[in-house]
Design a protein around this motif. Sequence first.
Motif, PDB file in Angstrom:
ATOM      1  N   ILE A  81      12.462   2.546  -1.944  1.00  0.00           N
ATOM      2  CA  ILE A  81      12.181   1.184  -1.418  1.00  0.00           C
ATOM      3  C   ILE A  81      12.403   0.928  -0.042  1.00  0.00           C
ATOM      4  O   ILE A  81      12.006  -0.213   0.559  1.00  0.00           O
ATOM      5  CB  ILE A  81      12.910   0.156  -2.342  1.00  0.00           C
ATOM      6  N   ALA A  82      13.337   1.697   0.601  1.00  0.00           N
ATOM      7  CA  ALA A  82      13.719   1.276   2.030  1.00  0.00           C
ATOM      8  C   ALA A  82      12.480   1.541   2.822  1.00  0.00           C
ATOM      9  O   ALA A  82      12.428   1.009   4.023  1.00  0.00           O
ATOM     10  CB  ALA A  82      14.890   2.575   2.443  1.00  0.00           C
ATOM     11  N   ALA A 137       0.916  -1.140   0.068  1.00  0.00           N
ATOM     12  CA  ALA A 137       0.006   0.047  -0.047  1.00  0.00           C
ATOM     13  C   ALA A 137       0.964   1.404   0.014  1.00  0.00           C
ATOM     14  O   ALA A 137       0.243   2.525  -0.355  1.00  0.00           O
ATOM     15  CB  ALA A 137      -0.853   0.092   1.193  1.00  0.00           C
ATOM     16  N   ALA A 138       2.131   1.275   0.365  1.00  0.00           N
ATOM     17  CA  ALA A 138       2.948   2.201   0.650  1.00  0.00           C
ATOM     18  C   ALA A 138       3.682   2.607  -0.843  1.00  0.00           C
ATOM     19  O   ALA A 138       4.356   3.663  -0.892  1.00  0.00           O
ATOM     20  CB  ALA A 138       3.834   2.239   1.701  1.00  0.00           C
ATOM     21  N   CYS A 139       3.731   1.809  -1.699  1.00  0.00           N
ATOM     22  CA  CYS A 139       4.526   1.769  -2.764  1.00  0.00           C
ATOM     23  C   CYS A 139       3.742   2.602  -4.108  1.00  0.00           C
ATOM     24  O   CYS A 139       2.854   2.665  -4.103  1.00  0.00           O
ATOM     25  CB  CYS A 139       4.793   0.318  -3.296  1.00  0.00           C
ATOM     26  N   GLY A 140       4.772   3.057  -4.760  1.00  0.00           N
ATOM     27  CA  GLY A 140       4.203   4.003  -5.844  1.00  0.00           C
ATOM     28  C   GLY A 140       5.340   4.697  -6.556  1.00  0.00           C
ATOM     29  O   GLY A 140       6.347   4.652  -6.090  1.00  0.00           O
ATOM     30  N   ASN A 166      18.983   0.950   4.340  1.00  0.00           N
ATOM     31  CA  ASN A 166      19.289   2.435   3.754  1.00  0.00           C
ATOM     32  C   ASN A 166      19.202   2.216   2.259  1.00  0.00           C
ATOM     33  O   ASN A 166      19.886   3.250   1.608  1.00  0.00           O
ATOM     34  CB  ASN A 166      20.670   2.944   4.402  1.00  0.00           C
ATOM     35  N   ALA A 167      18.457   1.527   1.835  1.00  0.00           N
ATOM     36  CA  ALA A 167      18.562   1.419   0.178  1.00  0.00           C
ATOM     37  C   ALA A 167      18.068   2.799  -0.401  1.00  0.00           C
ATOM     38  O   ALA A 167      17.128   3.448   0.109  1.00  0.00           O
ATOM     39  CB  ALA A 167      17.492   0.193  -0.152  1.00  0.00           C
ATOM     40  N   GLN A 168      18.636   3.092  -1.405  1.00  0.00           N
ATOM     41  CA  GLN A 168      18.342   4.400  -2.104  1.00  0.00           C
ATOM     42  C   GLN A 168      18.058   4.013  -3.521  1.00  0.00           C
ATOM     43  O   GLN A 168      18.677   3.955  -4.606  1.00  0.00           O
ATOM     44  CB  GLN A 168      19.719   5.425  -2.327  1.00  0.00           C
ATOM     45  N   HIS A 169      16.592   3.651  -3.677  1.00  0.00           N
ATOM     46  CA  HIS A 169      16.154   3.342  -5.204  1.00  0.00           C
ATOM     47  C   HIS A 169      14.847   3.963  -5.197  1.00  0.00           C
ATOM     48  O   HIS A 169      13.772   3.446  -4.361  1.00  0.00           O
ATOM     49  CB  HIS A 169      16.075   1.880  -5.387  1.00  0.00           C
ATOM     50  N   LEU A 170      14.469   4.925  -5.724  1.00  0.00           N
ATOM     51  CA  LEU A 170      13.022   5.459  -6.029  1.00  0.00           C
ATOM     52  C   LEU A 170      12.116   4.653  -7.089  1.00  0.00           C
ATOM     53  O   LEU A 170      12.904   4.370  -8.155  1.00  0.00           O
ATOM     54  CB  LEU A 170      12.911   6.923  -6.529  1.00  0.00           C
ATOM     55  N   LEU A 171      11.026   4.081  -6.740  1.00  0.00           N
ATOM     56  CA  LEU A 171      10.406   3.339  -7.764  1.00  0.00           C
ATOM     57  C   LEU A 171       9.842   4.134  -8.937  1.00  0.00           C
ATOM     58  O   LEU A 171       9.587   5.193  -8.850  1.00  0.00           O
ATOM     59  CB  LEU A 171       9.155   2.681  -7.040  1.00  0.00           C
ATOM     60  N   GLN A 172       9.953   3.699 -10.038  1.00  0.00           N
ATOM     61  CA  GLN A 172       9.461   4.146 -11.406  1.00  0.00           C
ATOM     62  C   GLN A 172       8.270   3.454 -11.969  1.00  0.00           C
ATOM     63  O   GLN A 172       8.246   2.311 -11.829  1.00  0.00           O
ATOM     64  CB  GLN A 172      10.456   4.300 -12.364  1.00  0.00           C
ATOM     65  N   THR A 173       7.241   4.079 -12.525  1.00  0.00           N
ATOM     66  CA  THR A 173       6.165   3.703 -13.294  1.00  0.00           C
ATOM     67  C   THR A 173       6.682   2.609 -14.297  1.00  0.00           C
ATOM     68  O   THR A 173       7.657   2.835 -14.952  1.00  0.00           O
ATOM     69  CB  THR A 173       5.394   4.663 -13.919  1.00  0.00           C
ATOM     70  N   GLY A 174       6.079   1.408 -14.099  1.00  0.00           N
ATOM     71  CA  GLY A 174       6.522   0.409 -15.023  1.00  0.00           C
ATOM     72  C   GLY A 174       7.457  -0.746 -14.482  1.00  0.00           C
ATOM     73  O   GLY A 174       7.574  -1.921 -14.988  1.00  0.00           O
ATOM     74  N   GLN A 175       7.954  -0.391 -13.502  1.00  0.00           N
ATOM     75  CA  GLN A 175       8.828  -1.310 -12.543  1.00  0.00           C
ATOM     76  C   GLN A 175       8.128  -2.564 -12.033  1.00  0.00           C
ATOM     77  O   GLN A 175       7.063  -2.319 -11.418  1.00  0.00           O
ATOM     78  CB  GLN A 175       9.581  -0.803 -11.656  1.00  0.00           C
ATOM     79  N   ILE A 191       9.695  -0.029   2.525  1.00  0.00           N
ATOM     80  CA  ILE A 191       9.152  -1.357   2.738  1.00  0.00           C
ATOM     81  C   ILE A 191       9.916  -2.029   3.798  1.00  0.00           C
ATOM     82  O   ILE A 191       9.114  -2.664   4.588  1.00  0.00           O
ATOM     83  CB  ILE A 191       9.424  -2.121   1.371  1.00  0.00           C
ATOM     84  N   GLY A 192      11.041  -1.816   4.046  1.00  0.00           N
ATOM     85  CA  GLY A 192      11.633  -2.399   5.479  1.00  0.00           C
ATOM     86  C   GLY A 192      11.293  -1.801   6.636  1.00  0.00           C
ATOM     87  O   GLY A 192      10.997  -2.351   7.772  1.00  0.00           O
ATOM     88  N   ASP A 193      11.086  -0.462   6.517  1.00  0.00           N
ATOM     89  CA  ASP A 193      10.563   0.332   7.682  1.00  0.00           C
ATOM     90  C   ASP A 193       9.335  -0.260   8.178  1.00  0.00           C
ATOM     91  O   ASP A 193       8.846  -0.448   9.391  1.00  0.00           O
ATOM     92  CB  ASP A 193      10.431   1.861   7.636  1.00  0.00           C
ATOM     93  N   ILE A 194       8.254  -0.164   7.117  1.00  0.00           N
ATOM     94  CA  ILE A 194       7.241  -0.681   7.426  1.00  0.00           C
ATOM     95  C   ILE A 194       6.799  -2.329   7.862  1.00  0.00           C
ATOM     96  O   ILE A 194       5.948  -2.490   9.148  1.00  0.00           O
ATOM     97  CB  ILE A 194       6.094  -0.554   6.107  1.00  0.00           C
ATOM     98  N   ILE A 195       7.729  -3.124   7.135  1.00  0.00           N
ATOM     99  CA  ILE A 195       7.382  -4.514   7.860  1.00  0.00           C
ATOM    100  C   ILE A 195       8.125  -4.554   9.126  1.00  0.00           C
ATOM    101  O   ILE A 195       7.483  -5.390   9.964  1.00  0.00           O
ATOM    102  CB  ILE A 195       8.121  -5.500   6.537  1.00  0.00           C
ATOM    103  N   SER A 196       9.303  -3.971   9.445  1.00  0.00           N
ATOM    104  CA  SER A 196       9.861  -3.887  10.693  1.00  0.00           C
ATOM    105  C   SER A 196       8.974  -3.635  11.695  1.00  0.00           C
ATOM    106  O   SER A 196       9.071  -4.090  12.951  1.00  0.00           O
ATOM    107  CB  SER A 196      11.273  -3.328  10.734  1.00  0.00           C
ATOM    108  N   ASP A 197       8.477  -2.513  11.572  1.00  0.00           N
ATOM    109  CA  ASP A 197       7.583  -1.671  12.684  1.00  0.00           C
ATOM    110  C   ASP A 197       6.680  -2.927  13.116  1.00  0.00           C
ATOM    111  O   ASP A 197       6.244  -3.028  14.431  1.00  0.00           O
ATOM    112  CB  ASP A 197       7.187  -0.636  12.259  1.00  0.00           C
ATOM    113  N   LEU A 198       5.818  -3.259  12.114  1.00  0.00           N
ATOM    114  CA  LEU A 198       4.616  -4.025  12.466  1.00  0.00           C
ATOM    115  C   LEU A 198       5.065  -5.469  12.849  1.00  0.00           C
ATOM    116  O   LEU A 198       4.555  -6.084  14.016  1.00  0.00           O
ATOM    117  CB  LEU A 198       3.768  -4.529  11.058  1.00  0.00           C
ATOM    118  N   ALA A 199       6.193  -5.963  12.558  1.00  0.00           N
ATOM    119  CA  ALA A 199       6.697  -7.265  13.029  1.00  0.00           C
ATOM    120  C   ALA A 199       7.191  -7.202  14.183  1.00  0.00           C
ATOM    121  O   ALA A 199       6.674  -8.053  15.151  1.00  0.00           O
ATOM    122  CB  ALA A 199       7.783  -7.919  12.121  1.00  0.00           C
TER     123      ALA A 199
END
Length: 241
Positions: free
Chosen positions: A137-138, A129-132, A180-189, A140-148
């Motif tokens: 992409i970092a 839900a947080a992706c777009g 600390n991943a540094q990658h911004l999602l792009q449309t079509g990925q 993703i790790g924050d959200i999963i870690s917090d909830l877990a």
Amino acid sequence: STAIDQLRAPCTIVHDVLEACKEWVQPGTTTEAIDAKVHALILSKGAYPSPLNYHGFPRSSCTSVNQVVCHGIPDDVPLEDGDMVNVDVSCYLNGYHGDASRMFAVGDLDDAGQALIRVTKECLDEAIAACGPGVNIAIIGDIISDLAHANGYGVVPTYCGHAIGRDFHMLPYIFHHRNNAQHLLQTGQVFTIEPMLIEDGSVDSHVLPQDGWTVVTNSGARSAQFEQTMVVTEDGVEVLT
């Protein structure tokens, strides 16, 4: 785009196979029997099971039971009432791969096992839900870690999601632990998210030396995983599997 349209076909097959697994996963059946049905259904759709012979992997799916984190090899041991199993299905069609996995309760699973499965699914869903477009992409790790961690579970750092398409596994890798991943999602990925949680809060695992594939928790605690393949759209992501 044409590529995304071509990706839909293998991803839809993966989804349909996992739906069928709801009926196939029962006490007394073997993961080998489930794998045979996975194999047959994928072939019946004109596709090829991506894991089969992938770096020497001997089966068409991964079946990871209880303390197995991932990459469990289907075998002739009957599933028992109260087990939990992840079935990871991937297939190749028209030049593209699709990849997803789900947890299944075998018969009557205890409350703790059901909770582990539920939270692992929530981790995946909240991360999706947080992706777009433009999202790093970092997160993703924050959200999963917090909830877990809020539920007392550990997040396995050793295995990750990945870009997917013409190749089964491509860069960038998608980490599920805080990073600390540094990658911004792009449309079509197109990529997978596939968090693995361990029930007792531990994070360490190892590969069984006897088969070189099966990953188990060091503590013996149970592990759960869910995975989807998705594509970044103009305003979020679309789950393809």
